[in-house]
Design a protein around this motif. Structure first.
Motif, PDB file in Angstrom:
ATOM      1  N   LEU A  51      68.270  19.451 -24.683  1.00 35.36           N
ATOM      2  CA  LEU A  51      67.625  18.140 -24.714  1.00 35.36           C
ATOM      3  C   LEU A  51      66.586  17.999 -23.608  1.00 35.36           C
ATOM      4  O   LEU A  51      65.538  17.369 -23.818  1.00 35.36           O
ATOM      5  CB  LEU A  51      68.677  17.027 -24.587  1.00 35.36           C
ATOM      6  CG  LEU A  51      68.172  15.619 -24.907  1.00 35.36           C
ATOM      7  CD1 LEU A  51      67.579  15.565 -26.315  1.00 35.36           C
ATOM      8  CD2 LEU A  51      69.292  14.602 -24.772  1.00 35.36           C
ATOM      9  N   VAL A  52      66.817  18.579 -22.433  1.00 35.49           N
ATOM     10  CA  VAL A  52      65.826  18.510 -21.363  1.00 35.49           C
ATOM     11  C   VAL A  52      64.540  19.228 -21.781  1.00 35.49           C
ATOM     12  O   VAL A  52      63.430  18.720 -21.587  1.00 35.49           O
ATOM     13  CB  VAL A  52      66.381  19.109 -20.052  1.00 35.49           C
ATOM     14  CG1 VAL A  52      65.275  19.235 -19.011  1.00 35.49           C
ATOM     15  CG2 VAL A  52      67.507  18.248 -19.512  1.00 35.49           C
ATOM     16  N   GLY A  53      64.681  20.399 -22.397  1.00 36.24           N
ATOM     17  CA  GLY A  53      63.503  21.128 -22.870  1.00 36.24           C
ATOM     18  C   GLY A  53      62.783  20.391 -23.982  1.00 36.24           C
ATOM     19  O   GLY A  53      61.539  20.316 -23.999  1.00 36.24           O
ATOM     20  N   ILE A  54      63.550  19.845 -24.937  1.00 37.58           N
ATOM     21  CA  ILE A  54      62.947  19.095 -26.042  1.00 37.58           C
ATOM     22  C   ILE A  54      62.183  17.881 -25.493  1.00 37.58           C
ATOM     23  O   ILE A  54      61.047  17.610 -25.888  1.00 37.58           O
ATOM     24  CB  ILE A  54      64.024  18.642 -27.043  1.00 37.58           C
ATOM     25  CG1 ILE A  54      64.564  19.854 -27.815  1.00 37.58           C
ATOM     26  CG2 ILE A  54      63.467  17.611 -28.021  1.00 37.58           C
ATOM     27  CD1 ILE A  54      65.737  19.536 -28.727  1.00 37.58           C
ATOM     28  N   ALA A  55      62.816  17.146 -24.578  1.00 34.65           N
ATOM     29  CA  ALA A  55      62.197  15.937 -24.028  1.00 34.65           C
ATOM     30  C   ALA A  55      60.931  16.269 -23.242  1.00 34.65           C
ATOM     31  O   ALA A  55      59.920  15.568 -23.349  1.00 34.65           O
ATOM     32  CB  ALA A  55      63.198  15.200 -23.143  1.00 34.65           C
TER      33      ALA A  55
END
Length: 399
Positions: A51-55
């Motif tokens: 999720l950190v990478g996607i965000a």
């Protein structure tokens, strides 16, 4: 000098947002959404590895002027009759960093590589020891197909509906794989929904499990699983690959990669490859997958009524999958002499090992001495196989 200063600020992202605020507010909203997702990943620890990478990928792609991702190139790539139709050369020549990385998503390279890593970390012993748990993993896939039908009624195309339904499998890579094949225009919202609900397994599942079971059922204790031999562990991935590839050829990529990783683990002769798949390969692919998927969440594709529908249908798919697993376990008990605890049916979704841990936690709320984890791992790993097969079925029928 003043002209140069004015030109500098005229070319800046601030001018792009506030100079034409009728469109700039969308960009500003997408930036705020990406910051919220970063907060969820970092502060709340919701699937942070992805999720950190996607965000952050979403943040970068929506900052004006970066030229990291070009939706118009991919639109031309997917438009029959266009000069750039299925021409990766055009993407490589004219695209930005995220366009190049997104090729790994479009070709389904990243999900398959992640499945190799998942296979290398998965122990199928509980499933082999108790083959009945395969039925619980299969029952949970009802959430996928029921949501597919409901999404069609809401106006989505069959391809889009299939991509939305796969969220019910609670398997991010499978959702990305299916959406890349069937409805790439929905990749951003579907990936975010899939990984968000995976992180919310401990929140969503327990109320459903308690609603559908009695206290007496939650107190059922199950016998210890038998010991599985090394020969069985080696034969299993080979046999599953052959059977699934012949039954659902479209599922061969995912299931084959999953079983290859598992064979490396169980064979005992590929330790270096197994460790590389578990660590270096998983970490590198997770980086590329996260930021390239996040890059597709542009304002034009994300700020849409369909995104809200996808989020709602995604949680419905997940809830139905959980409920069907529990109810099918209760149905099986009508015919079994040795009863199974219906709580393990909720682990039929593909969120490994989180769903199995939830079964264990809820069971121990009523009987601290009841250990359901290994029993729940059977339907849990069956759910991984089941969701991959379901994805193959949808791709074969709708692709």
């Amino acid at each position: 000098m003043l002209d140069n200063v004015l030109k500098f600020f005229g070319d800046s992202g601030f001018a792009a947002i506030f100079g034409n605020f009728a469109e700039g507010w969308k960009t500003l909203l997408m930036i705020l959404i990406s910051l919220f997702l970063l907060w969820l990943g970092i502060h709340k620890k919701f699937e942070p590895l992805l999720l950190v990478g996607i965000a952050f990928g979403m943040l970068l792609t929506n900052l004006p002027g970066g030229e990291l991702y070009h939706p118009e190139l991919w639109s031309a790539f997917m438009t029959p009759g266009s000069e750039a139709f299925h021409d990766y050369g055009t993407i490589l020549s004219n695209g930005g960093l995220f366009d190049v990385l997104y090729i790994g998503v479009k070709t389904c390279l990243y999900p398959c590589l992640i499945f190799i890593g998942i296979g290398a970390m998965t122990d199928f012993s509980p499933l082999i020891a108790n083959p009945k748990s395969l039925l619980l993993g299969a029952a949970a896939q009802v959430g996928i197909f029921s949501t597919y039908a409901a999404s069609c009624l809401l106006g989505f195309t069959p391809q889009q509906a299939g991509s939305i339904g796969i969220i019910g499998g609670a398997d991010g890579p499978t959702a990305i794989f299916t959406t890349s094949k069937l409805a790439p225009e929905l990749l951003g919202p579907i990936a975010i929904a899939a990984y968000s609900y995976m992180a919310l397994v401990p929140v969503i599942q327990p109320p459903i499990m308690k609603l559908l079971t009695t206290k007496k059922e939650r107190l059922i204790r199950m016998n210890d699983l038998r010991t599985v031999s090394k020969r069985e562990k080696i034969i299993f991935p080979i046999a599953v690959t052959i059977f699934v590839a012949l039954l659902v050829p479209s599922a061969t990529q995912l299931v084959g990669c999953l079983m290859l990783g598992n064979l490396w683990k169980e064979s005992g002769v590929c330790e270096r490859l197994c460790k590389a798949a578990q660590n270096e390969l998983m970490n590198i692919v997770t980086i590329f997958l996260g930021i390239s998927v996040g890059a597709t969440a542009t304002a034009s594709s994300f700020l849409d009524l369909n995104t809200i529908k996808i989020i709602v249908m995604g949680v419905c798919a997940f809830a139905v999958a959980t409920g069907c697993g529990v109810l099918f376990a209760k149905f099986m008990n009508l015919f079994l002499k040795k009863k199974i605890n219906p709580l393990i049916g909720s682990a039929g979704v593909s969120a490994v090992p989180m769903a199995a841990r939830v079964s264990q936690k809820v069971g121990q709320e009523y009987d601290p001495g009841n250990f359901l984890l290994m029993h729940a791992m059977g339907p849990n790993v069956a759910g991984v196989i089941g969701s991959a097969i379901a994805a193959g079925v949808l791709i074969q029928l709708l692709g």
